[in-house]
Scaffold this motif. Structure first.
Motif: not given
Length: 68
Positions: A8, A58, A6, A62-66
């Motif tokens: 990011t 892993s 993926s 964390v998700s950047l949206d978080d």
């Protein structure tokens, strides 16, 4: 490395402008169990790839949206 990949994005808004960097992420089994993630700039080959990568558990990602 794993089949899961993926990209990011990282945003920097300190000066009012948005700068984005992409990182490719690949997940693979970790030696002690679980998974580790390898992060590196897309399009890197050869010695660039050997010098510009980071491996983390892993579980630490964390998700950047978080965080925005």
């Amino acid at each position: 490395m794993s089949t899961e990949r993926s990209d990011t994005q990282q945003r920097n808004t300190a000066d009012g402008e948005v700068a984005e960097k992409l990182l490719t992420i690949e997940h693979e089994p970790a030696a002690g169990g679980g998974q580790r993630s390898i992060l590196y700039p897309p399009g890197s080959t050869g010695s660039e790839l050997e010098a510009n990568w980071l491996a983390v558990s892993s579980d630490l990602l964390v998700s950047l949206d978080d965080v925005q």
